[in-house]
Design a protein around this motif. Sequence first.
Motif, PDB file in Angstrom:
ATOM      1  N   ILE A 167       0.837  -1.205   0.000  1.00 63.98           N
ATOM      2  CA  ILE A 167       0.000   0.000   0.000  1.00 63.98           C
ATOM      3  C   ILE A 167       0.874   1.258   0.000  1.00 63.98           C
ATOM      4  O   ILE A 167       0.570   2.245  -0.693  1.00 63.98           O
ATOM      5  N   LYS A 168       1.977   1.215   0.730  1.00 66.45           N
ATOM      6  CA  LYS A 168       2.899   2.356   0.759  1.00 66.45           C
ATOM      7  C   LYS A 168       3.504   2.595  -0.623  1.00 66.45           C
ATOM      8  O   LYS A 168       3.554   3.741  -1.102  1.00 66.45           O
ATOM      9  N   ILE A 169       3.963   1.517  -1.287  1.00 67.41           N
ATOM     10  CA  ILE A 169       4.557   1.660  -2.626  1.00 67.41           C
ATOM     11  C   ILE A 169       3.509   2.165  -3.625  1.00 67.41           C
ATOM     12  O   ILE A 169       3.773   3.068  -4.423  1.00 67.41           O
ATOM     13  N   ALA A 170       2.320   1.585  -3.575  1.00 71.12           N
ATOM     14  CA  ALA A 170       1.253   2.012  -4.480  1.00 71.12           C
ATOM     15  C   ALA A 170       0.924   3.491  -4.270  1.00 71.12           C
ATOM     16  O   ALA A 170       0.680   4.232  -5.238  1.00 71.12           O
ATOM     17  N   SER A 171       0.906   3.917  -3.021  1.00 74.84           N
ATOM     18  CA  SER A 171       0.600   5.304  -2.703  1.00 74.84           C
ATOM     19  C   SER A 171       1.647   6.252  -3.293  1.00 74.84           C
ATOM     20  O   SER A 171       1.312   7.337  -3.785  1.00 74.84           O
ATOM     21  N   LEU A 172       2.905   5.846  -3.290  1.00 74.57           N
ATOM     22  CA  LEU A 172       3.982   6.666  -3.843  1.00 74.57           C
ATOM     23  C   LEU A 172       3.773   6.916  -5.332  1.00 74.57           C
ATOM     24  O   LEU A 172       4.151   7.968  -5.858  1.00 74.57           O
ATOM     25  N   HIS A 190     -19.512  -9.230   8.810  1.00 74.20           N
ATOM     26  CA  HIS A 190     -18.769  -9.612  10.016  1.00 74.20           C
ATOM     27  C   HIS A 190     -17.498  -8.783  10.133  1.00 74.20           C
ATOM     28  O   HIS A 190     -17.175  -8.262  11.216  1.00 74.20           O
ATOM     29  N   GLU A 191     -16.768  -8.639   9.042  1.00 70.63           N
ATOM     30  CA  GLU A 191     -15.511  -7.889   9.061  1.00 70.63           C
ATOM     31  C   GLU A 191     -15.746  -6.408   9.294  1.00 70.63           C
ATOM     32  O   GLU A 191     -14.955  -5.741   9.965  1.00 70.63           O
ATOM     33  N   GLU A 192     -16.850  -5.887   8.783  1.00 67.81           N
ATOM     34  CA  GLU A 192     -17.153  -4.473   8.969  1.00 67.81           C
ATOM     35  C   GLU A 192     -17.286  -4.139  10.454  1.00 67.81           C
ATOM     36  O   GLU A 192     -16.831  -3.076  10.906  1.00 67.81           O
ATOM     37  N   LYS A 193     -17.887  -5.032  11.223  1.00 68.15           N
ATOM     38  CA  LYS A 193     -18.065  -4.789  12.650  1.00 68.15           C
ATOM     39  C   LYS A 193     -16.736  -4.696  13.383  1.00 68.15           C
ATOM     40  O   LYS A 193     -16.631  -4.038  14.412  1.00 68.15           O
ATOM     41  N   MET A 194     -15.712  -5.382  12.855  1.00 69.21           N
ATOM     42  CA  MET A 194     -14.397  -5.365  13.510  1.00 69.21           C
ATOM     43  C   MET A 194     -13.524  -4.218  13.028  1.00 69.21           C
ATOM     44  O   MET A 194     -12.486  -3.938  13.599  1.00 69.21           O
ATOM     45  N   LEU A 195     -13.932  -3.534  11.975  1.00 66.10           N
ATOM     46  CA  LEU A 195     -13.156  -2.422  11.448  1.00 66.10           C
ATOM     47  C   LEU A 195     -13.645  -1.101  12.025  1.00 66.10           C
ATOM     48  O   LEU A 195     -14.140  -0.224  11.323  1.00 66.10           O
ATOM     49  N   ASN A 196     -13.484  -0.954  13.322  1.00 64.59           N
ATOM     50  CA  ASN A 196     -13.985   0.243  13.997  1.00 64.59           C
ATOM     51  C   ASN A 196     -13.307   1.507  13.482  1.00 64.59           C
ATOM     52  O   ASN A 196     -13.867   2.602  13.548  1.00 64.59           O
ATOM     53  N   GLU A 197     -12.082   1.355  12.950  1.00 63.63           N
ATOM     54  CA  GLU A 197     -11.322   2.522  12.500  1.00 63.63           C
ATOM     55  C   GLU A 197     -11.960   3.210  11.301  1.00 63.63           C
ATOM     56  O   GLU A 197     -11.648   4.360  10.994  1.00 63.63           O
ATOM     57  N   ILE A 198     -12.837   2.511  10.586  1.00 67.65           N
ATOM     58  CA  ILE A 198     -13.341   3.073   9.335  1.00 67.65           C
ATOM     59  C   ILE A 198     -14.638   3.860   9.495  1.00 67.65           C
ATOM     60  O   ILE A 198     -15.242   4.273   8.519  1.00 67.65           O
ATOM     61  N   VAL A 199     -15.044   4.113  10.736  1.00 71.51           N
ATOM     62  CA  VAL A 199     -16.324   4.797  10.945  1.00 71.51           C
ATOM     63  C   VAL A 199     -16.348   6.178  10.290  1.00 71.51           C
ATOM     64  O   VAL A 199     -17.400   6.676   9.895  1.00 71.51           O
ATOM     65  N   ASN A 200     -15.180   6.810  10.181  1.00 75.26           N
ATOM     66  CA  ASN A 200     -15.113   8.129   9.563  1.00 75.26           C
ATOM     67  C   ASN A 200     -14.606   8.075   8.127  1.00 75.26           C
ATOM     68  O   ASN A 200     -14.184   9.085   7.568  1.00 75.26           O
ATOM     69  N   MET A 201     -14.619   6.882   7.526  1.00 77.11           N
ATOM     70  CA  MET A 201     -14.109   6.702   6.169  1.00 77.11           C
ATOM     71  C   MET A 201     -15.153   5.978   5.324  1.00 77.11           C
ATOM     72  O   MET A 201     -14.851   5.094   4.539  1.00 77.11           O
ATOM     73  N   PRO A 203      -6.221  -6.672  11.934  1.00 77.93           N
ATOM     74  CA  PRO A 203      -6.293  -5.222  12.139  1.00 77.93           C
ATOM     75  C   PRO A 203      -5.383  -4.477  11.163  1.00 77.93           C
ATOM     76  O   PRO A 203      -4.284  -4.933  10.853  1.00 77.93           O
ATOM     77  N   LEU A 204      -5.851  -3.350  10.676  1.00 77.70           N
ATOM     78  CA  LEU A 204      -5.069  -2.484   9.805  1.00 77.70           C
ATOM     79  C   LEU A 204      -4.903  -1.127  10.481  1.00 77.70           C
ATOM     80  O   LEU A 204      -5.841  -0.613  11.089  1.00 77.70           O
ATOM     81  N   SER A 205      -3.714  -0.550  10.372  1.00 77.67           N
ATOM     82  CA  SER A 205      -3.456   0.736  11.011  1.00 77.67           C
ATOM     83  C   SER A 205      -4.212   1.853  10.307  1.00 77.67           C
ATOM     84  O   SER A 205      -4.562   1.747   9.121  1.00 77.67           O
ATOM     85  N   MET A 206      -4.429   2.937  11.034  1.00 85.74           N
ATOM     86  CA  MET A 206      -5.104   4.089  10.447  1.00 85.74           C
ATOM     87  C   MET A 206      -4.304   4.651   9.282  1.00 85.74           C
ATOM     88  O   MET A 206      -4.868   5.045   8.248  1.00 85.74           O
ATOM     89  N   ASP A 207      -2.985   4.666   9.397  1.00 85.20           N
ATOM     90  CA  ASP A 207      -2.142   5.162   8.324  1.00 85.20           C
ATOM     91  C   ASP A 207      -2.340   4.340   7.054  1.00 85.20           C
ATOM     92  O   ASP A 207      -2.410   4.884   5.944  1.00 85.20           O
TER      93      ASP A 207
END
Length: 298
Positions: free
Chosen positions: A151-156, A187-198, A170-174
């Motif tokens: 993801i970092k390389i693709a972003s570059l 099921h996976e959506e419920k565990m991805l609490n970080e994405i509530v604002n995305m 778990p995936l980091s916010m970055d």
Amino acid sequence: MSKKKITVIGSINMDLVTITNLRPQVGETVLGTSFSAIPGGKGANQAVAAARLGAGVTLIGCVGADAFGQELRSHLMNEGVSFCEVKNETKKHTGIASITISDHDNSIIVVPGANEEVTPTGIEPFNETIAASDIILLQLEIPIHTIEYVIKIASLYNVPVIVNPAPFQPLSMDTLEKVTYITPNEHEEKMLNEIVNMKEKVVVTKGSKGVSIWDNDQTMNIASYKVDVVDTTGAGDAFNGALAVALAEESSLKDACRFATAVGALAVTKLGAQSGMPTREEVETFLGTYEKGQETLT
């Protein structure tokens, strides 16, 4: 129209599929009705799905120096997938998935094997392939630090990335901030609490209930298609491969999800993950004859 370049980075397995009328309880032995060894792995499944839909697909992954590995290499070539093979430094066996199918649903145990060799060091020789892609498609059956590296390389290089967060890690916010779309099931959506604002990045697959996306500041549900279900194995992979193709072809997210939902529906009408992936012609015929469901706003 020239083929869009889709690079899939992920797992390659041999699926060992047992069909039974009765799912065994702990300590119980039951008789099965059939057994098959079928090419699988979420990465390979999604690569084959995209290739059958007409994309130019590269799969970056790793198999063992065993009979399964040899068979899978040949299979990918026959499917028109370009296989960039990560070096198997520790000589691990090809990954396998033990799948039990009963009452039109499945239970799966995955033994990663050579998929664990798909590390950032192993991926680095293919950075130019990543940079030249129209879209990158990832799943989580390879080490999570490899996902973050890609993801970092693709972003570059400003290459869009779809992450199918299965099996959940778990995936980091970055990392999430750099992802273009993430495609959890309910099921996976419920565990991805970080994405509530995305919300604008999230595409939720809901099986027979369709797909939910965020559109014009509200949730839009794209209806599923009613088909005769034979095997649900690989349905999500069919959806993700198709979503990548449609987005690479510059469809809107709503239209891309409609297309991918049809591909997922056709995939469950056949046995096996990759063997069930439809061709572009099959999908277009299906969409041309099926009465589309209507989106509903909630």
